[in-house]
Design an enzyme around this catalytic site. Structure first.
Site, PDB file in Angstrom:
ATOM      1  N   HIS A 183     -15.999   7.957  -8.532  1.00  0.00           N
ATOM      2  CA  HIS A 183     -16.180   6.558  -8.897  1.00  0.00           C
ATOM      3  C   HIS A 183     -15.519   6.246 -10.240  1.00  0.00           C
ATOM      4  O   HIS A 183     -16.133   5.628 -11.113  1.00  0.00           O
ATOM      5  CB  HIS A 183     -17.679   6.224  -8.985  1.00  0.00           C
ATOM      6  CG  HIS A 183     -18.422   6.458  -7.704  1.00  0.00           C
ATOM      7  ND1 HIS A 183     -19.780   6.732  -7.677  1.00  0.00           N
ATOM      8  CD2 HIS A 183     -18.010   6.454  -6.422  1.00  0.00           C
ATOM      9  CE1 HIS A 183     -20.166   6.892  -6.427  1.00  0.00           C
ATOM     10  NE2 HIS A 183     -19.110   6.732  -5.638  1.00  0.00           N
TER      11      HIS A 183
ATOM     12  N   GLU B  35       0.849  -1.192   0.000  1.00  0.00           N
ATOM     13  CA  GLU B  35       0.000   0.000   0.000  1.00  0.00           C
ATOM     14  C   GLU B  35       0.883   1.241   0.000  1.00  0.00           C
ATOM     15  O   GLU B  35       1.784   1.373   0.828  1.00  0.00           O
ATOM     16  CB  GLU B  35      -0.916   0.004   1.231  1.00  0.00           C
ATOM     17  CG  GLU B  35      -1.622   1.305   1.515  1.00  0.00           C
ATOM     18  CD  GLU B  35      -2.452   1.816   0.344  1.00  0.00           C
ATOM     19  OE1 GLU B  35      -2.327   3.009   0.017  1.00  0.00           O
ATOM     20  OE2 GLU B  35      -3.225   1.013  -0.225  1.00  0.00           O
TER      21      GLU B  35
END
Length: 572
Positions: free
Chosen positions: A512, A99
């Site tokens: 999105h 990450e």
């Protein structure tokens, strides 16, 4: 996580848990504070030991990284956390999760009332699209989580499954019935711990993913539902039930909030297994590219603590870096359009012209606002009611997703008219026709891609949003909302070109972005139905980029499903 039924105490415990995991307080302090909040002694000590075990284990694993893992998962968002967590359930499997961002155990992330403060700040990649005439020359911000949990750590905590027709379309495009609604519904039922009205045919209660209708919503949310009903939009008791199999409707929002605090995806999929020796969660790791031998993925090259490192994967590499970063990593690894890669001297491993193409996003228009009699103290995520409807009766699926927001929701242009007591009703377009694309700007993997969002570039999108704006205005001015309304701020009587200009001025992203490495069988597809990247071996993609078409509603829940589908296939 310690259970509590009190929102304020739940928030206090959230901070205590974060402080303990980060080493800011010691075990006795944590236990004493938990006891003062009414937590039983045995529970407080057990939880303290669990958190300390996780912190100690991960510290040791990060200090002694292996040269080889079975699986390397890139990205810890709504899909990547699911994949890594599910793989780690097999104790014989060694998993490395990379990450780029840092810890999610921060007040801004865990406290629900602060979620909106993360946009454009340290937990956000802060991408911005190129300026476009279709939004009156503006640059649209694209928020994506740069933190453990990705978008699930900074989003609005909405759980919106997607319409039945979305998944049936995916199945058709993929040529695989395992992506159809019937199969996806069974996954939702298996993973959910649904706290709302019973619906055994559609909702599950025994899973690990806590979901509930927004608890104790503000009275204005119920007034909004009354207003929608007056205009013929049916009200349902569940946003994700039968409503998403038909023509739409209105409901109280399903949220990922428990005891007043956010439930991001690591809370459900990573932390339960992070005490195990077979899962290493490495934060602060910037992935540069996938390494290959011939056309077989062998591992990942990344930067960590100021050094460039390469670690091998004996089984597979799974890219879950999101619809902007995943195409970037693919292209820097030699997977993309040959001519595009050639501009920067990147050798082609697999010619896939669809990488970075087909970019889709949900626009939402911040141009419908009212002044109230006094500011609203927002509850939950401050977006507690919403509805889906069609801009035209000819459509097979609802294309408008409109939200009541307990405060000013506006762009940098329309927000100049907001006042302290503003509330909003914002139309969003969840089946846009506009398509964008991503382009490399440099051979340096640190250089962000150019985002050509092309938002509202297709005239059909403007036409649909005209309908949405007028409907939102009618509802905002309805009798049901009269007690909360002092005056209308926007859109007023705007019509024709003036309304179109207001739509373009108020256009924002719902954040999105999806579909940039789509699943399918045509020449523009990047992955097949098993999410394997075409033209190479041992490399798969599991995130919103694989969607052939963006889902009807928020994309968080469908990205969890993509992670679950990947886990199904890997376990098989």
């Amino acid at each position: 996580m310690i259970p509590t039924n009190r929102s304020l105490d739940g928030q206090k415990l959230t901070l205590l848990e974060a402080q303990l995991m980060e080493g800011e307080i010691q075990r006795p302090t944590f236990v004493e504070a938990a006891l003062s909040l009414g937590v039983p002694s045995a529970t407080a000590t057990t939880e303290a030991d669990r958190y300390l075990a996780i912190a100690s284990n991960q510290s040791q694993l990060r200090a002694s990284l292996k040269k080889n893992y079975d699986y390397i998962v890139v990205g810890s968002g709504a899909s990547g956390s699911v994949v890594a967590g599910r793989l780690a359930q097999n104790p014989a499997t060694q998993v490395l999760l990379l990450e780029d961002g840092g810890s999610d155990l921060k007040p801004e992330i865990l406290m629900t009332v602060l979620w909106f403060t993360n946009e454009g700040r340290k937990f956000d990649w802060s991408f911005n699209a190129e300026r476009s005439a279709s939004v009156n020359g503006r640059s649209i911000h694209q928020a994506m989580g740069r933190v453990l949990g990705g978008g699930s750590s900074i989003n609005g905590m909405v759980w919106a499954r997607g319409h039945k027709n979305d998944f049936d379309y995916w199945a058709k495009e993929a040529g695989d019935s395992a992506w159809d609604y019937n199969h996806i519904l069974e996954i939702y039922k298996r993973i959910e711990a649904w706290q709302g009205p019973a619906d055994p045919s559609r909702r599950g209660t025994g899973g690990n993913v806590f979901v509930q209708p927004a608890p104790d919503p503000h009275p204005i949310a119920h007034a909004f539902l009354q207003g929608t009903a007056a205009y013929g939009i049916a009200t349902f008791d569940d946003q994700n039930g039968v409503l998403l199999e038909g023509d739409g409707g209105a409901a109280i929002t399903n949220v990922r909030i428990r005891d007043g605090r956010r439930r991001n995806i690591p809370a459900d999929y990573l932390y339960p297994v992070m005490h195990q020796p077979n899962l290493t969660v490495l934060t602060g790791a910037h992935v540069r590219r996938i390494t290959f031998e011939d056309a077989t993925a062998t591992g990942v090259e990344f930067e960590y603590q100021g050094e460039k490192r390469t670690i091998r994967a004996s089984a597979e590499v799974i890219l879950s870096a999101g619809a902007i970063n995943t195409p970037g990593i693919l292209m820097h690894s030699g997977i993309g359009d040959r001519s595009e890669l050639g501009r920067f001297g990147i050798s082609t491993v697999s010619h896939r012209p669809g990488v970075g193409q087909n970019l889709q996003d949900h626009p939402i228009i911040g141009s419908a606002m009212w002044e109230g009699h006094e500011p609203i103290a927002g509850r939950n995520n401050s977006a507690e009611a919403n509805f889906l409807t069609k801009s035209s009766p000819d459509l097979s699926t609802p294309d408008l997703h409109c939200w009541h927001i307990e405060g000013p929701y506006a762009s940098e242009v329309t927000g100049k008219l907001a006042v302290p007591a503003t509330w909003s009703i914002s139309p969003g377009l969840v089946r846009p026709e506009s398509r964008g694309f991503l382009r490399l700007q440099s051979a340096d993997p640190r250089k962000a891609l150019a985002i050509h969002a092309n938002m509202l570039s297709d005239p059909r999108d403007i036409a649909a949003l005209r309908v949405g704006m007028k409907l939102c205005r009618e509802i905002g001015n309805s009798e049901a909302l009269r007690p909360f309304r002092k005056r209308e701020i926007l859109p007023g009587d705007a019509d024709g070109e003036a309304l179109d200009a207001l739509i373009r001025d108020g256009a924002m992203s719902m954040h999105h972005p999806t579909c940039t490495a789509k699943m399918g069988t045509d020449d523009m597809s990047v992955v097949d139905s098993k999410l394997c990247v075409y033209g190479v071996k041992n490399l798969r993609v599991a995130d919103g980029s694989i969607m052939p078409r963006v889902t009807t509603g928020n994309t968080h829940a469908p990205c969890v499903i993509i992670g679950e589908r990947m886990a199904e296939m890997l376990s098989a």
